[in-house]
Design a protein around this motif. Structure first.
Motif, mmCIF file in Angstrom:
data_model
loop_
_atom_site.group_PDB
_atom_site.id
_atom_site.type_symbol
_atom_site.label_atom_id
_atom_site.label_comp_id
_atom_site.label_asym_id
_atom_site.label_seq_id
_atom_site.Cartn_x
_atom_site.Cartn_y
_atom_site.Cartn_z
ATOM 1 N N ALA A 108 0.937 -1.243 0.090
ATOM 2 C CA ALA A 108 0.049 -0.092 -0.027
ATOM 3 C C ALA A 108 0.836 1.200 0.106
ATOM 4 C CB ALA A 108 -0.985 -0.083 1.184
ATOM 5 N N ASP A 109 1.816 1.227 0.882
ATOM 6 C CA ASP A 109 2.963 2.381 0.781
ATOM 7 C C ASP A 109 3.546 2.805 -0.791
ATOM 8 O OD1 ASP A 109 2.059 2.991 3.435
ATOM 9 O OD2 ASP A 109 4.426 2.911 3.955
ATOM 10 N N LEU A 110 3.890 1.667 -1.298
ATOM 11 C CA LEU A 110 4.564 1.426 -2.607
ATOM 12 C C LEU A 110 3.368 2.274 -3.683
ATOM 13 C CD1 LEU A 110 6.797 0.897 -4.715
ATOM 14 C CD2 LEU A 110 5.767 -1.304 -4.836
ATOM 15 N N ALA A 111 2.236 1.957 -3.475
ATOM 16 C CA ALA A 111 1.081 2.505 -4.373
ATOM 17 C C ALA A 111 0.954 3.879 -3.932
ATOM 18 C CB ALA A 111 -0.187 1.756 -4.095
ATOM 19 N N SER A 112 1.122 4.362 -2.542
ATOM 20 C CA SER A 112 1.032 5.608 -2.080
ATOM 21 C C SER A 112 2.075 6.542 -2.759
ATOM 22 C CB SER A 112 0.982 5.734 -0.525
ATOM 23 O OG SER A 112 1.171 6.883 -0.233
ATOM 24 N N PHE A 113 3.278 5.830 -2.727
ATOM 25 C CA PHE A 113 4.548 6.547 -3.405
ATOM 26 C C PHE A 113 4.258 6.844 -4.951
ATOM 27 C CE2 PHE A 113 8.273 6.226 -6.009
ATOM 28 C CZ PHE A 113 8.942 7.267 -5.506
ATOM 29 N N GLU A 114 3.929 5.893 -5.575
ATOM 30 C CA GLU A 114 3.508 6.124 -6.849
ATOM 31 C C GLU A 114 2.528 7.243 -7.072
ATOM 32 O OE1 GLU A 114 4.532 2.558 -9.670
ATOM 33 O OE2 GLU A 114 3.352 1.788 -8.018
ATOM 34 N N SER A 156 7.411 12.370 2.556
ATOM 35 C CA SER A 156 6.416 11.527 3.348
ATOM 36 C C SER A 156 7.127 10.292 3.924
ATOM 37 C CB SER A 156 5.359 10.829 2.184
ATOM 38 O OG SER A 156 4.589 9.954 3.301
ATOM 39 N N ARG A 157 6.929 9.506 4.917
ATOM 40 C CA ARG A 157 7.549 8.378 5.264
ATOM 41 C C ARG A 157 6.761 7.066 4.772
ATOM 42 N NH1 ARG A 157 10.432 9.247 9.826
ATOM 43 N NH2 ARG A 157 10.103 6.963 10.431
ATOM 44 N N PHE A 158 7.589 6.040 4.323
ATOM 45 C CA PHE A 158 6.867 4.817 3.648
ATOM 46 C C PHE A 158 7.720 3.725 4.328
ATOM 47 C CE2 PHE A 158 7.200 8.300 0.631
ATOM 48 C CZ PHE A 158 5.987 8.237 -0.082
ATOM 49 N N CYS A 174 17.885 4.015 1.197
ATOM 50 C CA CYS A 174 17.690 2.855 2.154
ATOM 51 C C CYS A 174 18.007 3.478 3.727
ATOM 52 C CB CYS A 174 18.566 1.935 1.704
ATOM 53 S SG CYS A 174 18.186 1.109 0.307
ATOM 54 N N GLU A 175 18.871 4.414 3.782
ATOM 55 C CA GLU A 175 19.133 5.070 5.040
ATOM 56 C C GLU A 175 18.683 6.010 5.846
ATOM 57 O OE1 GLU A 175 21.525 4.858 2.374
ATOM 58 O OE2 GLU A 175 22.057 2.701 2.889
ATOM 59 N N THR A 176 17.642 6.854 5.162
ATOM 60 C CA THR A 176 16.967 7.767 5.415
ATOM 61 C C THR A 176 15.399 7.374 6.019
ATOM 62 O OG1 THR A 176 16.251 10.082 4.938
ATOM 63 C CG2 THR A 176 15.808 8.177 3.267
ATOM 64 N N GLY A 177 14.799 8.242 6.831
ATOM 65 C CA GLY A 177 13.622 7.928 7.303
ATOM 66 C C GLY A 177 12.413 8.323 6.551
ATOM 67 N N ARG A 195 13.850 14.307 9.102
ATOM 68 C CA ARG A 195 12.715 14.622 9.931
ATOM 69 C C ARG A 195 12.507 16.330 9.804
ATOM 70 N NH1 ARG A 195 11.759 16.832 14.459
ATOM 71 N NH2 ARG A 195 13.841 16.729 15.297
ATOM 72 N N LEU A 196 13.721 16.737 9.899
ATOM 73 C CA LEU A 196 13.656 18.360 10.047
ATOM 74 C C LEU A 196 13.390 18.979 8.802
ATOM 75 C CD1 LEU A 196 14.412 20.881 11.911
ATOM 76 C CD2 LEU A 196 16.906 20.505 11.346
ATOM 77 N N MET A 197 13.746 18.377 7.713
ATOM 78 C CA MET A 197 13.353 18.692 6.309
ATOM 79 C C MET A 197 11.697 18.753 6.130
ATOM 80 S SD MET A 197 16.478 16.999 3.970
ATOM 81 C CE MET A 197 15.598 17.433 2.301
ATOM 82 N N ALA A 198 11.409 17.660 6.592
ATOM 83 C CA ALA A 198 9.988 17.512 6.460
ATOM 84 C C ALA A 198 9.083 18.501 7.612
ATOM 85 C CB ALA A 198 9.282 16.216 7.020
#
Length: 247
Positions: A108-114, A156-158, A174-177, A195-198
């Motif tokens: 579902a997160d993959l679909a959200s990203f797309e 967004s977070r995935f 792969c290393e980021t939140g 997180r701060l950028m968000a």
């Protein structure tokens, strides 16, 4: 005689609700031939909707397989209000639908990203702010300069699956939140986000001076000198990927 607009409305109602909703006399010829033509038209529209979903979520389709994706798509198209949307927006809510179907973790997160990627692609144009635009400003002028989130920028977070799949093409994911999606010019860009950028991008939903932006973020960080430097680094990172525009 029905107007063109009303005739189109009646046809769409018949396609969605059945031949009983097709008014008599709308088409010339025997009723069985009209019904046959409507079936062909309905099949064509149904196929177009399925193809639109495939085009909107190619990675999701590849990950779960053609058969399962097709099954989900057909069931999704039966949900209330879905078929009323134009093809460009047919995928709205598909990620939530997949989550409700208890699909494998991260799908579902993959679909959200797309979906977010597509929204960025179609977002309104705006001139991205560049560091060069701020060069030469006096400190007072720089701190008073007002920013806004670029219309195509989102963070967004995935689920880890998304970071793993997209991270194969974008270093650092792969290393980021969180993941930043932006389209400062013609191409959609993907970049790691903190997180701060968000938080900075969230505050920039409304026009905000750089000084207020840094102060708002600094409230959650220890040490005045430390937070100022970290906040400025996050701000520069957003500017470098075209996530902000001048207010």
């Amino acid at each position: 005689m029905l107007s063109l607009e009303r005739g189109q409305t009646e046809v769409m109602a018949a396609l969605d609700l059945g031949p009983a909703y097709l008014p008599a006399g709308l088409f010339a010829g025997p009723s069985e031939r009209v019904l046959a033509g409507m079936k062909v038209h309905a099949n064509t529209i149904s196929h177009a909707r399925l193809i639109a979903l495939e085009d909107t979520f190619p990675r999701t389709r590849e990950t779960i397989g053609d058969q399962k994706f097709n099954e989900h798509s057909r069931l999704f198209l039966q949900q209330p209000g879905v078929t009323a949307r134009p093809l460009a927006d047919i995928g709205y809510g598909f990620a939530s639908f997949l989550e409700a179907q208890a699909e494998a973790t991260g799908i579902a997160d993959l679909a959200s990203f797309e979906w977010l990627w597509l929204q960025a692609f179609h977002a309104a144009d705006a001139p991205p702010l560049a560091l060069a635009d701020l060069a030469g400003m006096a400190e007072e002028e720089l701190l008073g300069f007002e920013l806004l989130r670029h219309p195509a920028a989102v963070i967004s977070r995935f689920a880890p699956l998304v970071h793993e799949l997209i991270g194969a093409e974008v270093p650092g994911l792969c290393e980021t939140g969180a993941i930043l999606i932006a389209r400062p010019e013609a191409d959609v860009l993907i970049a790691p986000a903190t997180r701060l950028m968000a938080e900075l991008l969230r505050i920039a939903e409304t026009r905000t001076a750089i000084s207020n932006l840094l102060i708002a973020c600094g409230e959650s960080l220890p040490g005045e000198g430390e937070y100022a430097e970290i906040s400025m680094q996050a701000l520069v990172a957003l500017i470098n990927v075209g996530a902000l525009t001048a207010a």
